[in-house]
Design a protein around this motif. Structure first.
Motif, PDB file in Angstrom:
ATOM      1  N   TYR A 408      54.923 -17.774  52.931  1.00 19.28           N
ATOM      2  CA  TYR A 408      53.565 -17.823  53.191  1.00 19.28           C
ATOM      3  C   TYR A 408      52.933 -16.308  53.022  1.00 19.28           C
ATOM      4  O   TYR A 408      53.692 -15.229  53.189  1.00 19.28           O
ATOM      5  CB  TYR A 408      53.214 -18.291  54.406  1.00 19.28           C
ATOM      6  CG  TYR A 408      53.795 -19.817  54.734  1.00 19.28           C
ATOM      7  CD1 TYR A 408      53.671 -20.897  53.806  1.00 19.28           C
ATOM      8  CD2 TYR A 408      54.478 -20.063  55.921  1.00 19.28           C
ATOM      9  CE1 TYR A 408      54.167 -22.075  54.083  1.00 19.28           C
ATOM     10  CE2 TYR A 408      55.137 -21.452  56.318  1.00 19.28           C
ATOM     11  CZ  TYR A 408      54.973 -22.342  55.318  1.00 19.28           C
ATOM     12  OH  TYR A 408      55.588 -23.460  55.208  1.00 19.28           O
ATOM     13  N   VAL A 409      51.443 -16.375  53.267  1.00 16.52           N
ATOM     14  CA  VAL A 409      50.820 -15.103  53.207  1.00 16.52           C
ATOM     15  C   VAL A 409      50.044 -15.118  54.682  1.00 16.52           C
ATOM     16  O   VAL A 409      49.791 -16.324  55.027  1.00 16.52           O
ATOM     17  CB  VAL A 409      49.657 -15.284  52.236  1.00 16.52           C
ATOM     18  CG1 VAL A 409      48.591 -13.861  52.499  1.00 16.52           C
ATOM     19  CG2 VAL A 409      50.256 -14.973  50.873  1.00 16.52           C
ATOM     20  N   TYR A 410      50.093 -14.053  55.524  1.00 18.37           N
ATOM     21  CA  TYR A 410      49.725 -13.879  56.639  1.00 18.37           C
ATOM     22  C   TYR A 410      48.839 -12.859  56.944  1.00 18.37           C
ATOM     23  O   TYR A 410      48.600 -11.852  56.158  1.00 18.37           O
ATOM     24  CB  TYR A 410      50.686 -13.781  57.713  1.00 18.37           C
ATOM     25  CG  TYR A 410      51.907 -14.818  57.908  1.00 18.37           C
ATOM     26  CD1 TYR A 410      51.947 -15.564  59.074  1.00 18.37           C
ATOM     27  CD2 TYR A 410      52.761 -14.775  57.044  1.00 18.37           C
ATOM     28  CE1 TYR A 410      52.999 -16.441  59.038  1.00 18.37           C
ATOM     29  CE2 TYR A 410      53.973 -15.678  57.187  1.00 18.37           C
ATOM     30  CZ  TYR A 410      54.008 -16.675  58.120  1.00 18.37           C
ATOM     31  OH  TYR A 410      54.943 -17.487  57.951  1.00 18.37           O
ATOM     32  N   LYS A 411      47.948 -13.051  58.041  1.00 16.54           N
ATOM     33  CA  LYS A 411      47.024 -11.798  58.435  1.00 16.54           C
ATOM     34  C   LYS A 411      47.018 -11.567  59.993  1.00 16.54           C
ATOM     35  O   LYS A 411      47.060 -12.729  60.524  1.00 16.54           O
ATOM     36  CB  LYS A 411      45.768 -11.531  57.489  1.00 16.54           C
ATOM     37  CG  LYS A 411      44.539 -12.321  58.312  1.00 16.54           C
ATOM     38  CD  LYS A 411      43.283 -12.093  57.717  1.00 16.54           C
ATOM     39  CE  LYS A 411      42.209 -12.681  58.193  1.00 16.54           C
ATOM     40  NZ  LYS A 411      40.840 -12.512  57.370  1.00 16.54           N
ATOM     41  N   GLY A 463      39.541 -21.102  43.821  1.00 16.83           N
ATOM     42  CA  GLY A 463      39.213 -22.218  44.685  1.00 16.83           C
ATOM     43  C   GLY A 463      38.962 -21.129  45.958  1.00 16.83           C
ATOM     44  O   GLY A 463      38.437 -20.021  45.941  1.00 16.83           O
ATOM     45  N   THR A 464      39.120 -22.040  47.269  1.00 20.95           N
ATOM     46  CA  THR A 464      38.674 -21.435  48.504  1.00 20.95           C
ATOM     47  C   THR A 464      40.111 -21.332  49.584  1.00 20.95           C
ATOM     48  O   THR A 464      41.040 -21.993  48.946  1.00 20.95           O
ATOM     49  CB  THR A 464      37.564 -22.517  49.035  1.00 20.95           C
ATOM     50  OG1 THR A 464      38.218 -23.805  49.312  1.00 20.95           O
ATOM     51  CG2 THR A 464      36.370 -22.703  48.393  1.00 20.95           C
ATOM     52  N   GLY A 465      39.900 -20.930  50.506  1.00 25.58           N
ATOM     53  CA  GLY A 465      40.935 -20.697  51.230  1.00 25.58           C
ATOM     54  C   GLY A 465      40.546 -20.636  52.706  1.00 25.58           C
ATOM     55  O   GLY A 465      39.341 -20.337  53.288  1.00 25.58           O
ATOM     56  N   ASP A 550      38.916 -12.996  47.999  1.00 22.94           N
ATOM     57  CA  ASP A 550      37.411 -12.359  48.564  1.00 22.94           C
ATOM     58  C   ASP A 550      37.234 -12.964  49.855  1.00 22.94           C
ATOM     59  O   ASP A 550      36.897 -14.076  49.912  1.00 22.94           O
ATOM     60  CB  ASP A 550      36.540 -12.409  47.644  1.00 22.94           C
ATOM     61  CG  ASP A 550      36.488 -11.423  46.755  1.00 22.94           C
ATOM     62  OD1 ASP A 550      36.794 -10.487  46.784  1.00 22.94           O
ATOM     63  OD2 ASP A 550      36.534 -12.011  45.259  1.00 22.94           O
ATOM     64  N   GLU A 551      37.339 -12.472  51.017  1.00 20.75           N
ATOM     65  CA  GLU A 551      37.156 -12.855  52.365  1.00 20.75           C
ATOM     66  C   GLU A 551      35.614 -12.976  52.313  1.00 20.75           C
ATOM     67  O   GLU A 551      34.709 -12.488  51.769  1.00 20.75           O
ATOM     68  CB  GLU A 551      37.178 -11.592  53.483  1.00 20.75           C
ATOM     69  CG  GLU A 551      38.852 -11.157  53.638  1.00 20.75           C
ATOM     70  CD  GLU A 551      39.789 -12.287  54.437  1.00 20.75           C
ATOM     71  OE1 GLU A 551      39.253 -13.320  54.520  1.00 20.75           O
ATOM     72  OE2 GLU A 551      40.723 -11.498  54.893  1.00 20.75           O
ATOM     73  N   ALA A 552      35.341 -14.297  53.331  1.00 21.77           N
ATOM     74  CA  ALA A 552      33.984 -14.754  53.480  1.00 21.77           C
ATOM     75  C   ALA A 552      32.989 -13.459  53.903  1.00 21.77           C
ATOM     76  O   ALA A 552      33.500 -12.975  54.960  1.00 21.77           O
ATOM     77  CB  ALA A 552      33.925 -15.779  54.352  1.00 21.77           C
ATOM     78  N   ALA A 557      37.989 -10.038  58.970  1.00 19.22           N
ATOM     79  CA  ALA A 557      38.468 -10.762  59.880  1.00 19.22           C
ATOM     80  C   ALA A 557      37.955 -12.200  59.704  1.00 19.22           C
ATOM     81  O   ALA A 557      38.061 -12.929  60.523  1.00 19.22           O
ATOM     82  CB  ALA A 557      37.508 -10.102  61.202  1.00 19.22           C
ATOM     83  N   ALA A 558      37.342 -12.573  58.661  1.00 21.08           N
ATOM     84  CA  ALA A 558      36.739 -13.597  58.096  1.00 21.08           C
ATOM     85  C   ALA A 558      37.671 -14.909  58.353  1.00 21.08           C
ATOM     86  O   ALA A 558      39.013 -14.447  58.124  1.00 21.08           O
ATOM     87  CB  ALA A 558      36.225 -13.750  56.912  1.00 21.08           C
ATOM     88  N   LYS A 559      37.610 -16.193  58.642  1.00 22.39           N
ATOM     89  CA  LYS A 559      38.530 -17.022  58.747  1.00 22.39           C
ATOM     90  C   LYS A 559      38.501 -17.874  57.261  1.00 22.39           C
ATOM     91  O   LYS A 559      39.425 -18.847  57.355  1.00 22.39           O
ATOM     92  CB  LYS A 559      38.382 -17.805  60.111  1.00 22.39           C
ATOM     93  CG  LYS A 559      38.519 -17.139  61.165  1.00 22.39           C
ATOM     94  CD  LYS A 559      38.106 -17.952  62.438  1.00 22.39           C
ATOM     95  CE  LYS A 559      38.465 -17.087  63.552  1.00 22.39           C
ATOM     96  NZ  LYS A 559      38.162 -17.695  64.924  1.00 22.39           N
TER      97      LYS A 559
END
Ligand code: FEO
Ligand code: CA
Ligand code: CA
Length: 706
Positions: A408-411, A463-465, A550-552, A557-559
């Protein structure tokens, strides 16, 4: 600055039909990751492969990024250090000191979005470093050369543990350069020493069973990392080790580390030697990494499982399950023989010692006496690297990949906020940021529900995430698992919340110029046609791909986020491949993307690991503009020697030097010291080394990529 990631017309992606197997040298498999690819993927969870469940509309990529990252990139794999816009510091840092003031480098920086002008290095199989016309290169430091004060010169026939503890370690991976003065004529070089290849280190090496204790200990001493003071040669882009060694330091298998964060002191981390669970010896298999805006190094413990043997089978079912998910052996045996040297490497005697590896480690290179820290808040897995961004509200965000097939990818998002400035108090505060915060794992959802039965209806893999919480506000978000369990057995925790199984997440880095996060997915030849999804769209993926996130709100820190595959690697003539919509007759072939870096102009640089096995040509360092007319025009900048992987790569903060770690040259099955497959760099036998590359004739601009 032009619109970043402007939505130009993209070429339609064609159906993916690839059916080939992955491949790399058998010697590399044995030494680097303990043949983990020969074993079943440890992720047996039933998390989905198919992503197209949700089609929640989110804004597409393409907005101008501002203020997403308060830092410029200086190193490879992930380096961000504050170089622009804050108060000047009048003097060089003293040993035991701190970096020059934020952003006060007295150097001219290239403008953002600068075009690439060099002529690409062609596909080749030369046993050397090959750079474009107009560039030059030199060896900065190679395995065995002196690092610490009093280290002897290297002599392959007179190696000793004492010498290796002070000399440059073996295989070099992550590279970072941190300034020591405002004119950037002096700097600190950090290099990870990921693993050793004893076949290519000792003339009389036969196998682990017959290895002497000295040989095993020399290998242990050659792991870890090095801090080397370097200085510029004249006014060129070349760098050499400085005579002065005030900062020089070797980190190795006996270096003492402090364990910090929420899992410090946990029962899972206590051993006979350390009943407090707060102090560990050594850092193992350090792959990629990053630098922080406060001038520290992050180094990632990756394939740590291979160093542990067992004098008896492991019978406890819970321990077996936990070991199994990390590929740690549960049956009696050894791979490296280190358990013969020290009981801490014997899983039957010290089952918790292995829990003290698999972390992101933070090191202050400006203080050679500092104790490096293992950061439990960032979770425990086969960490590829960690890159820091600063969120809108000032929290520090670390992006991380877990490099295993189907992982997986984490943050991580810090609880507290970044304080600008490199004064002692700000720095002390910032050095606590990665000790406490929230931990998330990524779920990628495609927006073409008919895929994979037919090509994506929009011609793109996108897509979205969501960032699914594992820890939030100091509490576990995973049913039945405590905070300590989530952090020490992070893979098992993540399995429970439904993230997307990826094709070996390597480096994950935000572009400081745009905020877009790039995820290198190196390959996964085991993904079956039934397991493809829009984010991992190729069965038996030998060549890998790169996803841009691309973070929202462009907030780290976007979810939630949007994503798009920007490179589907492989032969450009193969209709399955995709180079960000660029005319593929103009690009260089790339495969197995591994390390990612950005230059001060915001261009994406990629180092590869596995091109010989997958394409027949050598690994290398590539650059791809991410905006403007040249967006997607990927070119090879460096080609590395026989058997080598191209690590780093790093572009210095002034944009004038590229550094490449030539990792495992000559690592070809059957090769030995006396029968080398490569003689890089000095013509005798193969030695892992760091190479500096610069423009020979700076007319028209001194910057790398011009
Ligand atoms: Fe050490 Fe994931 O490469
Ligand atoms: Ca799509
Ligand atoms: Ca790597």
């Amino acid at each position: 600055m032009p619109e970043a990631n402007g939505n130009g017309v993209r070429r339609r992606l064609l159906p993916l039909l690839n059916n080939r197997n992955g491949g790399r040298s058998a010697m590399t498999c044995e030494y680097r990751c303990g043949n983990q690819c020969a074993h079943p993927a440890p992720n047996e969870s039933d998390n989905e492969y198919f992503g197209d469940m949700v089609s929640k509309a989110m804004s597409r990529r393409g907005l101008l990024r501002t203020g997403a990252v308060a830092a410029f990139v200086v190193g490879s794999g992930a380096s961000a250090t504050a170089l622009a816009g804050a108060a000047p510091a009048a003097r060089p840092a003293a040993a035991g000191g701190r970096p020059p003031g934020d952003g006060d480098l007295q150097v001219e920086l290239p403008e953002l979005g600068r075009p690439v002008n060099f002529m690409a290095v062609q596909d080749n199989t030369v046993d050397s470093v090959v750079v474009p016309n107009g560039y030059d290169w030199s060896v900065t430091i190679a395995w065995g050369e002196p690092v610490e004060q009093g280290a002897p010169e290297f002599d392959i026939d007179n190696q000793s543990v004492e010498a290796q503890l002070k000399q440059f370690g073996y295989n070099c991976d992550f590279v970072a350069v941190l300034p020591l003065d405002r004119t950037f004529d002096r700097a600190l070089l950090w290099v990870n020493h990921e693993y050793t290849n004893e076949n290519l280190m000792f003339r009389d090496w036969v196998d682990v069973a017959s290895a002497t204790e000295d040989q095993l200990k020399i290998a242990m001493a050659a792991h870890g990392g090095s801090v080397v003071e370097i200085e510029r040669v004249g006014d060129t882009g070349e760098w050499k080790p400085a005579k002065r060694k005030r900062y020089n330091r070797r980190i190795h298998t006996w270096t003492e580390f402090e364990i910090v964060g929420p899992a410090a002191g946990s029962d899972f981390l206590k051993t006979g030697d350390d009943p407090s669970g707060t102090t560990a010896l050594g850092t193992l298999n350090n792959c990629a990494g990053g630098t922080t805006p406060w001038g520290t190094i992050l180094t990632a413990e990756e394939n740590f499982h291979q160093y542990f043997g067992a004098s008896a089978d492991i019978s406890d079912p819970t321990t077996r399950e936990r070991f199994g998910r990390y590929g740690i052996r549960t049956s009696a045996g050894t791979s490296r023989g280190w358990d013969r040297v020290e009981d801490r490497f014997d899983l039957a005697k010290e089952p918790n010692e292995v829990n003290r590896q698999g972390w992101i480690v933070e090191i202050d290179p400006y203080d050679p006496k500092s104790t490096p820290r293992k950061l439990t808040g960032l979770g425990r897995f086969k960490h590829e690297g960690a890159t820091i961004s600063i969120a809108e509200d000032g929290r520090a965000v670390a992006y991380m990949g877990d490099d295993e097939r189907f992982d997986y990818v984490y943050k991580f998002v810090s609880k507290n906020t970044y304080r600008e400035g490199t004064d002692r108090r700000s720095r002390q505060h910032n050095m606590t940021l990665l000790e406490e915060g929230d931990l998330y794992v990524a779920k990628f959802t495609g927006n073409s529900p008919e895929f994979p039965d037919s090509p994506p209806n929009d011609g793109l893999f996108d897509g979205t995430g969501e960032w699914l919480p594992l820890i939030e506000d100091g509490e576990s978000k995973v049913d039945g698992m405590s905070v300590e369990e989530v952090l020490v057995f992070t893979r098992l925790a993540a399995d429970q919340v439904g993230p997307t199984k990826m094709d070996r997440p390597e480096d994950v880095e935000a572009n400081p110029a745009t905020g877009t996060v790039y995820v290198a997915l190196t390959n996964n030849s085991r993904r079956t046609p039934a397991e493809v999804d829009e984010a991992n769209p190729r069965a038996e993926n030998r060549f890998g791909h790169v996803i841009a996130i691309d973070e929202a709100g462009n907030d780290a820190a976007a979810k939630t986020f949007t994503w798009q595959i920007v490179i589907v690697c492989g032969d450009p003539e193969d209709p399955e491949t995709y180079y960000d919509g660029y005319d593929k007759s103009q690009v260089s072939m790339i495969s197995c993307p591994d390390n990612v870096a950005f230059d001060p102009s915001g261009r994406l640089w990629i180092g590869t690991d596995g091109m010989p096995g997958s394409t027949g040509v050598h690994d290398g360092m590539f650059v791809m503009p991410v905006e403007g007319d040249d967006r997607g025009h990927l070119r090879r900048f460096v080609s590395t020697p026989i058997g080598a992987e191209c690590c780093g790569p790093a572009i210095t903060a002034d944009g004038r030097t590229a550094l490449v770690a030539v990792q495992h040259p000559g690592e070809v099955s059957g090769a030995t010291v006396d029968n080398p497959a490569s003689t890089f760099p000095y013509g005798d036998f193969a030695r892992p080394s760091v190479v500096t590359i610069w423009r020979k004739s700076p007319s028209g601009g001194p910057y790398i990529g011009d």
